[in-house]
Design a protein around this motif. Structure first.
Motif, PDB file in Angstrom:
ATOM      1  N   CYS A 283      36.096  13.395  31.605  1.00  0.00           N
ATOM      2  CA  CYS A 283      35.426  14.546  32.234  1.00  0.00           C
ATOM      3  C   CYS A 283      34.601  14.085  33.437  1.00  0.00           C
ATOM      4  O   CYS A 283      34.606  14.722  34.489  1.00  0.00           O
ATOM      5  CB  CYS A 283      34.533  15.265  31.228  1.00  0.00           C
TER       6      CYS A 283
ATOM      7  N   CYS B  20      28.530  21.792  32.007  1.00  0.00           N
ATOM      8  CA  CYS B  20      28.537  20.372  31.663  1.00  0.00           C
ATOM      9  C   CYS B  20      28.769  19.526  32.915  1.00  0.00           C
ATOM     10  O   CYS B  20      29.788  19.665  33.583  1.00  0.00           O
ATOM     11  CB  CYS B  20      29.642  20.128  30.632  1.00  0.00           C
TER      12      CYS B  20
ATOM     13  N   CYS C 248      38.473  22.652  29.842  1.00  0.00           N
ATOM     14  CA  CYS C 248      37.267  22.973  29.076  1.00  0.00           C
ATOM     15  C   CYS C 248      36.468  24.039  29.812  1.00  0.00           C
ATOM     16  O   CYS C 248      36.170  23.897  30.992  1.00  0.00           O
ATOM     17  CB  CYS C 248      36.409  21.726  28.884  1.00  0.00           C
TER      18      CYS C 248
ATOM     19  N   CYS D 248      32.172  21.799  23.031  1.00  0.00           N
ATOM     20  CA  CYS D 248      32.843  20.769  23.831  1.00  0.00           C
ATOM     21  C   CYS D 248      34.201  20.408  23.214  1.00  0.00           C
ATOM     22  O   CYS D 248      34.333  20.303  22.007  1.00  0.00           O
ATOM     23  CB  CYS D 248      31.896  19.577  23.855  1.00  0.00           C
ATOM     24  N   ILE D 249      35.209  20.225  24.047  1.00  0.00           N
ATOM     25  CA  ILE D 249      36.541  19.904  23.541  1.00  0.00           C
ATOM     26  C   ILE D 249      36.869  18.414  23.715  1.00  0.00           C
ATOM     27  O   ILE D 249      38.032  18.017  23.752  1.00  0.00           O
ATOM     28  CB  ILE D 249      37.632  20.761  24.236  1.00  0.00           C
TER      29      ILE D 249
HETATM   30  S1  SF4 Z   1      33.436  19.132  30.238  1.00  0.00           S
HETATM   31 FE1  SF4 Z   1      34.098  17.503  28.823  1.00  0.00          FE
HETATM   32  S2  SF4 Z   1      32.236  16.654  27.923  1.00  0.00           S
HETATM   33 FE2  SF4 Z   1      31.683  18.585  28.916  1.00  0.00          FE
HETATM   34  S3  SF4 Z   1      31.738  20.081  27.284  1.00  0.00           S
HETATM   35 FE3  SF4 Z   1      33.757  20.104  28.251  1.00  0.00          FE
HETATM   36  S4  SF4 Z   1      34.977  18.620  27.101  1.00  0.00           S
HETATM   37 FE4  SF4 Z   1      32.824  18.272  26.545  1.00  0.00          FE
END
Ligand code: SF4
Lengths: 83, 362
Positions: free
Chosen positions: B352, B335, B328, B313-314
């Motif tokens: 997100c 996710c 991401c 996860c970023i």
């Molecule tokens: S979508 Fe957002 S919360 Fe989900 S893994 Fe990617 S960065 Fe993380």
């Protein structure tokens, strides 16, 4: 989470740290702790977060957003009118 | 509703958007600090009204998102204990710990209750003297006065079966952390209006000076946010860096001193770990020694050190404004709000989750 919404005080009871008030949020009435807004009176709008009034609406300032817009527009017109 | 609806006026919003376009002649990146603002920006499509030169990045201001996973795990352990009533704001219930969340623990029989105010939890403690009532005290400066008052009242009224699991965080140190990041792109901030209702904005003045960056204290409705952006862009275009206050109907420079005093009475400033961002010095609140008897971590001897921060996860980069949710690789396919893999998908105020809910094009 930091959501806070303005509501109107209908009635207050108690004082200092245990002062509370009935506050109406567009008709939905909740009992709100007024300890942090000692100056708030019946009829005032308070900003409420998790059951506590954290501030009183400054009604004089409430129109600033729109006045600012008007001033900008007037300034624009003025500039356009200049030769 | 009065003092809300008028600030959602479409015409005023359009005028501000036009005014912003008129003064913008080069690219600028602005961060809105607060998750509530992120939510409003994406929900009302405010970023889509802006000229393409302006990039809005989303800040770390969502306490639900940044509560460390270790603490979530501890909350799950405490909530599962017999004779405990565990009280929490609703948005914490679905935050994933390492293996589970509060809702799934509740489904297995734990007594977990959603409360509107911390005072409701204190009332619960009075009502059930034979139970231990624990409140999950999360939040920023906005929520700290409510939690401080609740602990103070518990102390004064000698409510012995009440305690709090504290995970309070502070905004200015996180903004500083963003600015210190080597890949920082943020050139101006919209500061969180309700945090400033409590704290005022004196603490931000040194940031403005030190980092030569405009900061505009900004409200939460579309017209507020657009005016905040306008004021910030105007400063950038004119090469000024100042502290300005857009949210004058609720924010004064000094803030709410009564609330500040009670925060200081009950809490002390401590280093805190932020989910996705790591430890930030002097960025959190914990109980003062005088109130240590109400510390749930001291009352219940909880050991669960299996937590690991999420890896692919970023969200850490998103919280620092370096990347956006749709960059991401896990976004939407792996996710989702039902199965969040990281901090910023957890709460509806996380960037997100907001993109997931409102952005159709990605
Ligand atoms: S979508 Fe957002 S919360 Fe989900 S893994 Fe990617 S960065 Fe993380």
């Amino acid at each position: 989470m930091c959501l806070a919404i303005p509501g109107k005080i209908l009635k207050t009871t108690g004082e200092a740290f245990i002062r509370t008030g009935q506050v109406s949020f567009g008709g939905i009435i909740k009992q709100i702790n007024l300890a942090y807004a000692p100056e708030a009176k019946v009829g005032d709008y308070v900003l409420v977060h998790v059951g506590f009034a954290i501030g009183v609406v400054d009604e004089k300032e409430a129109n600033r957003v729109f006045e600012y817009l008007r001033e900008m527009e007037e300034l624009d017109e003025l500039e356009q009118d200049l030769p | 509703m009065k003092f809300i609806d008028e600030y959602r006026d479409g015409e005023a919003a359009q005028k501000y958007a036009q005014a912003i376009a008129n003064i913008t002649d080069q690219p600028w990146t602005i961060m809105e600090v607060c998750g509530g603002q992120t939510h409003a920006i994406v929900k009302f499509g405010i970023d889509e009204l802006l000229p393409s030169e302006i990039t809005l990045v989303h800040g770390p201001g969502c306490p639900v998102c940044v509560t460390p996973i270790e603490l979530i795990d501890k909350s799950l352990e405490i909530a599962s204990l017999p004779d405990v009533i565990f009280c929490s704001f609703g948005d914490m219930l679905r935050v994933p710990g390492t293996y589970k969340d509060l809702l799934s623990v509740k489904a297995k029989g734990a007594d977990i209750r959603m409360v509107y105010s911390p005072m409701d939890a204190l009332e619960m403690a009075k009502k059930y003297p034979q139970k231990e009532v624990v409140f999950f005290a999360v939040g920023f400066e906005t929520t700290a006065p409510a939690n401080a008052m609740t602990v103070h009242q518990a102390y004064k009224q000698k409510i012995e079966n009440f305690s709090v699991l504290v995970s309070h965080v502070l905004v200015p140190p996180a903004m500083k952390d963003v600015l210190c990041s080597p890949n920082n792109q943020v050139q101006g901030f919209l500061a969180a209006g309700h945090v400033c209702t409590i704290m005022g904005y004196r603490e931000y003045e040194p940031l403005v000076e030190e980092y030569k960056i405009p900061i505009v204290v900004t409200g939460f409705e579309p017209v507020d946010i657009l005016q905040g952006i306008y004021m910030c862009i105007k400063q950038l275009q004119e090469k000024r860096y100042e502290l300005e206050n857009q949210y004058t109907r609720f924010v004064h420079r000094e803030g709410n001193t009564l609330a500040q005093n009670l925060i200081k009475e009950v809490f002390q400033v401590v280093p805190r770990k932020w989910r996705g961002m790591g430890e930030i010095p002097q960025s959190g609140l914990n109980l003062q020694d005088k109130y240590a008897q109400f510390d749930a971590l001291k009352r219940f001897d909880i050991n669960c050190n299996y937590a690991q921060e999420e890896t692919k996860c970023i969200s850490g980069l998103i919280l620092k404004g370096v990347q956006k949710p749709d960059q991401c690789p896990l976004f939407k396919n792996h996710c989702t709000p039902e199965h969040p893999l990281g901090a910023t998908m957890v709460s509806s105020e996380g960037a997100c989750a907001a993109y997931y809910q409102y952005r159709k094009t990605t």
